[in-house]
Design a protein around this motif. Structure first.
Motif, PDB file in Angstrom:
ATOM      1  N   ALA A 163       3.676   0.311  -7.421  1.00  0.00           N
ATOM      2  CA  ALA A 163       3.819   1.614  -6.771  1.00  0.00           C
ATOM      3  C   ALA A 163       3.775   1.464  -5.255  1.00  0.00           C
ATOM      4  O   ALA A 163       4.592   2.046  -4.532  1.00  0.00           O
ATOM      5  N   GLY A 195       0.506   7.980  -5.734  1.00  0.00           N
ATOM      6  CA  GLY A 195       1.500   9.026  -5.588  1.00  0.00           C
ATOM      7  C   GLY A 195       1.649   9.645  -4.222  1.00  0.00           C
ATOM      8  O   GLY A 195       2.374  10.635  -4.072  1.00  0.00           O
ATOM      9  N   ASP A 218      -0.774   5.973 -10.614  1.00  0.00           N
ATOM     10  CA  ASP A 218      -0.230   4.840 -11.354  1.00  0.00           C
ATOM     11  C   ASP A 218       1.208   4.623 -10.921  1.00  0.00           C
ATOM     12  O   ASP A 218       1.705   5.272  -9.997  1.00  0.00           O
ATOM     13  N   THR A 219       1.881   3.710 -11.599  1.00  0.00           N
ATOM     14  CA  THR A 219       3.267   3.412 -11.230  1.00  0.00           C
ATOM     15  C   THR A 219       4.165   4.626 -11.412  1.00  0.00           C
ATOM     16  O   THR A 219       5.063   4.880 -10.598  1.00  0.00           O
ATOM     17  N   THR A 220       3.922   5.417 -12.460  1.00  0.00           N
ATOM     18  CA  THR A 220       4.732   6.611 -12.674  1.00  0.00           C
ATOM     19  C   THR A 220       4.540   7.610 -11.542  1.00  0.00           C
ATOM     20  O   THR A 220       5.486   8.289 -11.126  1.00  0.00           O
ATOM     21  N   ALA A 221       3.308   7.708 -11.022  1.00  0.00           N
ATOM     22  CA  ALA A 221       3.070   8.574  -9.867  1.00  0.00           C
ATOM     23  C   ALA A 221       3.876   8.083  -8.667  1.00  0.00           C
ATOM     24  O   ALA A 221       4.442   8.886  -7.912  1.00  0.00           O
ATOM     25  N   ILE A 223       6.691   6.398  -8.795  1.00  0.00           N
ATOM     26  CA  ILE A 223       8.093   6.722  -9.067  1.00  0.00           C
ATOM     27  C   ILE A 223       8.349   8.201  -8.782  1.00  0.00           C
ATOM     28  O   ILE A 223       9.365   8.566  -8.181  1.00  0.00           O
ATOM     29  N   THR A 224       7.412   9.056  -9.202  1.00  0.00           N
ATOM     30  CA  THR A 224       7.558  10.499  -8.962  1.00  0.00           C
ATOM     31  C   THR A 224       7.644  10.796  -7.470  1.00  0.00           C
ATOM     32  O   THR A 224       8.496  11.570  -7.018  1.00  0.00           O
ATOM     33  N   HIS A 256      14.225  14.780 -14.569  1.00  0.00           N
ATOM     34  CA  HIS A 256      13.800  13.438 -14.952  1.00  0.00           C
ATOM     35  C   HIS A 256      12.525  13.435 -15.792  1.00  0.00           C
ATOM     36  O   HIS A 256      12.368  12.602 -16.685  1.00  0.00           O
ATOM     37  N   PHE A 257      11.599  14.345 -15.502  1.00  0.00           N
ATOM     38  CA  PHE A 257      10.282  14.282 -16.144  1.00  0.00           C
ATOM     39  C   PHE A 257       9.926  15.532 -16.937  1.00  0.00           C
ATOM     40  O   PHE A 257       8.812  15.611 -17.478  1.00  0.00           O
ATOM     41  N   SER A 260       6.157  17.433 -17.024  1.00  0.00           N
ATOM     42  CA  SER A 260       4.992  16.565 -17.232  1.00  0.00           C
ATOM     43  C   SER A 260       4.514  15.917 -15.939  1.00  0.00           C
ATOM     44  O   SER A 260       3.400  15.399 -15.885  1.00  0.00           O
ATOM     45  N   ARG A 261       5.344  15.933 -14.905  1.00  0.00           N
ATOM     46  CA  ARG A 261       4.980  15.341 -13.628  1.00  0.00           C
ATOM     47  C   ARG A 261       5.322  16.313 -12.511  1.00  0.00           C
ATOM     48  O   ARG A 261       6.386  16.938 -12.514  1.00  0.00           O
TER      49      ARG A 261
END
Length: 405
Positions: A163, A195, A218-221, A223-224, A256-257, A260-261
């Motif tokens: 991230a 994030g 986290d990595t998803t944060a 990416i968001t 994209h999400f 959820s994000r």
């Protein structure tokens, strides 16, 4: 040292530097500088957290391959870096050359320091020659670092998560000055960012500013946050208003999400000619303005809800007239919510007091931010549980000469 010799040396160095890699740069700079009476030249880059100056040796990927390192706090090279000024060491004896430490900067972005030895001579001329060399070295370094893994490893003191790798590549430089405005930014944790993200850009007479805080760590944060910044830039560059830009960010996130994000954020525009500020609030901490280095006001704006939640709340555009010298603070909750061992928050009052006290003691805006983040980390025993980001803008209104130390 003759100024003509220095000018000729700089021209030759500039031409030769176009086709070299970072590994070849130290020898190239030292060899050319030697012809103009600047001896034993070495270049040091500052690490991401601005705690250490590490020598660029040209010896490959191993950042510790025989190079020197100096702490930013408590050393002569560190003093040159902190104060953005040329510092000299007295000769050890009558036969010794004089050693100099020179800040390497691009505008107000501090890249590191340069070391050089000289014979006795006109002090003013020597200082100017050293500044000229450091300026050229800064431009060459900036042109090489974006594709150099050696540079990336040199300025890191710990492994970096994915991230953070994305965020540092995405965000603009942490320092900028031009058109009567100075911008500085800091983010932590530098190696484990989740994030948080900041962005700024100049378009004509408008400075665009934004901070984002994505849900999670986290990595998803990461990416968001990356998607949010990219969507913001894309809409802005097509001429969208602040409100429409935030709607575009929300639309891309939802596509994209789903829901959820989400991302909270402040989006703002500052007219650099008039000081007229407009901003919108998407569920984020409100901006702060420090005026006359004495008092702080929170810029109220009804929240429209985080981007990605599809709450459908009205987006209100707020306005304020800035005054020369005003400092605008955009920040994320990791700054004020950092807690010490007894659970006490760093807090907004301590945050703004720190900016006022340190910036009033003639530290540069960027040195103030460096010290602020170290204070936040110290308050939280060196490790933050949430991302912490500050984007600080100072509008000078016609005093361009005050932007660069």
């Amino acid at each position: 040292m003759e100024n003509g010799d220095t000018g000729q040396m700089l021209r030759r160095l500039m031409q030769a530097a176009h086709m070299v890699t970072l590994e070849e740069l130290p020898a190239l700079v030292a060899g050319h500088a030697d012809t103009a009476g600047l001896y034993d030249v070495a270049v040091y880059a500052v690490d991401i957290r601005e705690t250490l100056l590490r020598q660029i040796t040209g010896r490959g990927l191993d950042a510790a391959a025989g190079g020197e390192a100096f702490r930013v706090d408590g050393t002569l090279p560190g003093r040159a870096y902190q104060r953005v000024t040329v510092v000299s060491e007295p000769p050890r004896d009558s036969r010794s050359r004089r050693r100099w430490w020179v800040p390497v900067t691009d505008g107000v972005e501090r890249v590191g320091v340069l070391r050089a030895d000289t014979e006795d001579g006109d002090d003013r001329a020597v200082r100017q020659d050293l500044r000229d060399l450091a300026s050229l070295v800064a431009l060459v370094l900036l042109s090489k670092r974006s594709f150099s893994d050696s540079y990336a490893r040199l300025v890191r003191m710990a492994p970096m998560n994915v991230a953070a790798e994305m965020q540092w590549k995405l965000m603009p430089p942490p320092a900028f000055a031009g058109h009567d405005v100075t911008v500085g930014a800091v983010s932590e944790p530098a190696y484990e960012m989740g994030g948080d993200a900041f962005d700024y850009a100049v378009s004509g007479n408008t400075l665009h500013l934004s901070v984002f805080d994505a849900m999670g760590h986290d990595t998803t944060a990461g990416i968001t946050a990356n998607v949010a910044v990219a969507a913001c830039r894309n809409a802005r560059r097509q001429g969208a208003s602040l409100a429409d830009t935030s709607r575009a960010v929300e639309s891309v996130l939802v596509s994209h999400f789903g829901t959820s994000r989400y991302v909270t954020g402040i989006l703002a525009d500052l007219d650099l000619d008039t000081g007229h500020l407009t901003w919108i609030n998407r569920g984020h901490h409100l901006p702060l303005v420090i005026r006359d280095n004495r008092w702080t006001v929170e810029l109220t704006c009804p929240p429209a809800g985080p981007m990605g939640t599809c709450l459908g709340l009205p987006i209100v555009v707020s306005r304020r007239q800035m005054e020369p010298g005003d400092r605008l603070l955009l920040y994320t909750d990791g700054i004020v919510d950092a807690r010490d061992g007894e659970g006490r928050r760093f807090g907004r009052e301590r945050f703004t007091d720190f900016i006022v006290r340190h910036h009033s003691s003639r530290q540069t805006l960027h040195e103030t931010l460096r010290r602020l983040m170290h204070a936040v980390l110290d308050h939280h025993a060196g490790k933050l549980e949430d991302d912490a980001t500050v984007l600080l803008t100072e509008w000078r209104a016609g005093h361009q000469d005050r932007l660069v130390p």
